[in-house]
Each structure stands twice: as structure tokens, then as C-alpha cells.
Design a protein around this motif. Sequence first.
Motif, PDB file in Angstrom:
ATOM      1  N   MET A   1      29.945  41.069  40.867  1.00  0.00           N
ATOM      2  CA  MET A   1      28.783  41.274  41.718  1.00  0.00           C
ATOM      3  C   MET A   1      27.757  40.198  41.453  1.00  0.00           C
ATOM      4  O   MET A   1      27.638  39.699  40.350  1.00  0.00           O
ATOM      5  N   ARG A   2      27.047  39.862  42.459  1.00  0.00           N
ATOM      6  CA  ARG A   2      26.054  38.814  42.303  1.00  0.00           C
ATOM      7  C   ARG A   2      24.919  39.118  43.261  1.00  0.00           C
ATOM      8  O   ARG A   2      25.100  39.772  44.272  1.00  0.00           O
ATOM      9  N   ASP A 150      37.546  39.978  45.678  1.00  0.00           N
ATOM     10  CA  ASP A 150      36.617  39.635  44.597  1.00  0.00           C
ATOM     11  C   ASP A 150      37.376  39.545  43.273  1.00  0.00           C
ATOM     12  O   ASP A 150      37.499  40.531  42.552  1.00  0.00           O
ATOM     13  N   GLU A 182      33.181  37.649  34.557  1.00  0.00           N
ATOM     14  CA  GLU A 182      32.123  37.274  35.514  1.00  0.00           C
ATOM     15  C   GLU A 182      31.312  38.496  35.923  1.00  0.00           C
ATOM     16  O   GLU A 182      30.093  38.430  36.098  1.00  0.00           O
ATOM     17  N   GLU A 183      32.035  39.600  36.091  1.00  0.00           N
ATOM     18  CA  GLU A 183      31.381  40.805  36.617  1.00  0.00           C
ATOM     19  C   GLU A 183      30.468  41.458  35.578  1.00  0.00           C
ATOM     20  O   GLU A 183      30.780  41.455  34.379  1.00  0.00           O
ATOM     21  N   TRP A 292      32.805  45.165  49.639  1.00  0.00           N
ATOM     22  CA  TRP A 292      32.591  44.483  48.360  1.00  0.00           C
ATOM     23  C   TRP A 292      32.244  45.509  47.264  1.00  0.00           C
ATOM     24  O   TRP A 292      31.417  46.398  47.495  1.00  0.00           O
ATOM     25  N   HIS A 293      32.881  45.378  46.115  1.00  0.00           N
ATOM     26  CA  HIS A 293      32.668  46.292  44.984  1.00  0.00           C
ATOM     27  C   HIS A 293      32.936  47.741  45.343  1.00  0.00           C
ATOM     28  O   HIS A 293      32.227  48.657  44.883  1.00  0.00           O
TER      29      HIS A 293
HETATM   30 ZN   LIG Z   1      32.226  41.014  42.091  1.00  0.00          ZN
END
Ligand SMILES: [Zn+2]
Length: 326
Positions: A1-2, A150, A182-183, A292-293
Motif C-alpha cells: 500500500m502506498r 500488487d 514493501e507493504e 487494491w489491497h
Molecule cells: Zn500494496
Amino acid sequence: MRTHSRKTPLAAMICAVLYLAACGHSASSTDGVPGAASPQAANFPPAPPADTTGGFDGTRAYKHVEQLVAIGPHSAGSEGIRRAQSYIIEQLKSFGCTVDEQDFHAPSTPVGDVAMKNIVVKIPSTNPNMIMYASHYDTKRLDNFVGANDGGSSTGVLLELARLLCARKNAETIWLVFFDGEEAFNSQWADPDHTYGSKELAARLALSGDLRHLKALVLVDMVGPPNPIFKRESSSTPWLTDIIWSTAARLGYGKIFVKDTNAIEDDHTSFLQRDVPATDVIDFESPVLEYWHTSRDTLDKIDPRTLAITGHVLIASLPELEKKIQ
Ligand SMILES: [Zn+2]
């Protein structure tokens, strides 16, 4: 997530709305339903032949995504991520790549100390100047979350890129990096709970002195949806973004790699913060944000043609990139 990291209040509001819209779905009724995340291929047309996309085989990239999704959830520190690591390393070795497994610990995540692994392919050259292509391969720690788009899509692209680049001589040193962690472990993205792998590698390179050889980082993330829109990421290095986006335009992908901008924190940020030129190819637009997510980020969202287009642009932009950094 960003998050979008736009600075204006209005944009911050838009960001919050986007964020809530995306995360609201993560609590939807499909979450936790057995089978909700089961891999499922969609009926997209096949990827174009590799000889029309610079040798990049979108069908091969898609098969990697399929395999990663079949592993199931693979968040940092999980049992699943060990299987994802084995798959990635085995594939890389089958391409003849030299693989450096960089194990490290993230000692103070919200869930405590977590063992992580960056997987680094080093393709040597007599020229020490280095270009890095990167993706994260961990998936977000959510029930039934397999991260086809993702985590999976960009890893598939990077694996196929490795098959091409490890087999040939390149004008510069090239590294292909598969980042762990990354998450964010927490549901929300907040410093410092994210991009553990890229921060680790950037720190290691700074410590060894090799960071000065790193002339460009091209990050890919969420590159699998049909009808993608890749906006120019505004914190990225303009000349590097220009090379990628102008190559895309030359290849006829100008409606995909568009001139609009967005602002996204991602693994490239860890390098921008150390003054390394970096850019991010990411589709962070609707309709991607609707799943997403969530457990609906499944194989049926992945269009092999998008993987092929992304790979085509990366491989086709390399000569200009090499010329620029020499
Ligand atoms: Zn993500």
C-alpha cells in the motif's frame, strides 16, 4: 500500500477519499470467504508475440504471476514468502542469472522482528555504472490476499526481464532487485512501517560506497491490469521518467504512459531520498483502486498484454538509458 503524498489540502482530501475507498473494500463481505482469493484466469487475449515486443514474452511473465498467485498469500515473514523466494530464485538460476540472496532483519516492525530477504540479480559489465530494475514480491498481510497485481504482476515482469538480460552482454552493470517488505504491516501506510527491503538495500549500498555507481532505478509496481494508465510520478527524477515515457510514446503506448502526474511513495522513494535518480511505473488509478489491497486482487485482473507492454517499454528504453549514463 502506498499513499498519495500530495501536499495541498484539496489533494490531501482526494488522497483520503481514495484511500478510504480502497480500504473500505478490504472490509467487504468477500473478505474471509474461502475461495474468494482462488486463482482464476480471465479471458483476456494472449500477449503479443515476443518478436513484436523487443523479445519480452508477456505469456512467460503471465505464467510467473500465475505461479506466484498459486503460492497463496506471501507477506513478509510468512511461510508463503519462503515459497515465493524459492520460486523466484529457482527461475532466476534457470535463466543463468547470478543471484545474491540478501537476508536481513527488520527489527522493529509493528509485529516485532521480521526476517526478510531481498533477491538481487547482478549482471556484471566492465562499466561499473549501474542501472537497477526493481519490484517488490511480498504481498500485503491481509486474509486471502494473493496480490496478483500488487506484488505479482511486477515480479512476473522482472523475472521475464531477467531471462532476457542475464543471457546477454550489456553496456552497463545491471541489477534486478526483488524487494521484500514493501507493504506496511499495519493496515495504513505510515512511516516507518513500509519499504523495508528498499531501505535496507539503499543503506547497504551507501555503506559499501557502491551507491555512487547506481545511476538509475526503474521501479515497476502494479503493472497487470487491462487498459492501464501509467501517470508520471511527480517525486521521481524527471530525466529518467522522460526516457521511459518517451520510449513508450515512440512505441505507440502514449495513451498508456500519459502526461498526467500523480504522487506516490513506493520503493523508489528509498533511493530518491539518497539522491539516486529513480522513477516508478505504476497504475494507481480506478478501477485498480476498487480491488487494491482486497482479496479480489486475483489472477483474473491480470492482462498478459499489459505485462508485455511494460516489459517492452523497459527493454526498449535501455539503450537510451545506457547512452545517458555511459
Ligand atoms: Zn500494496
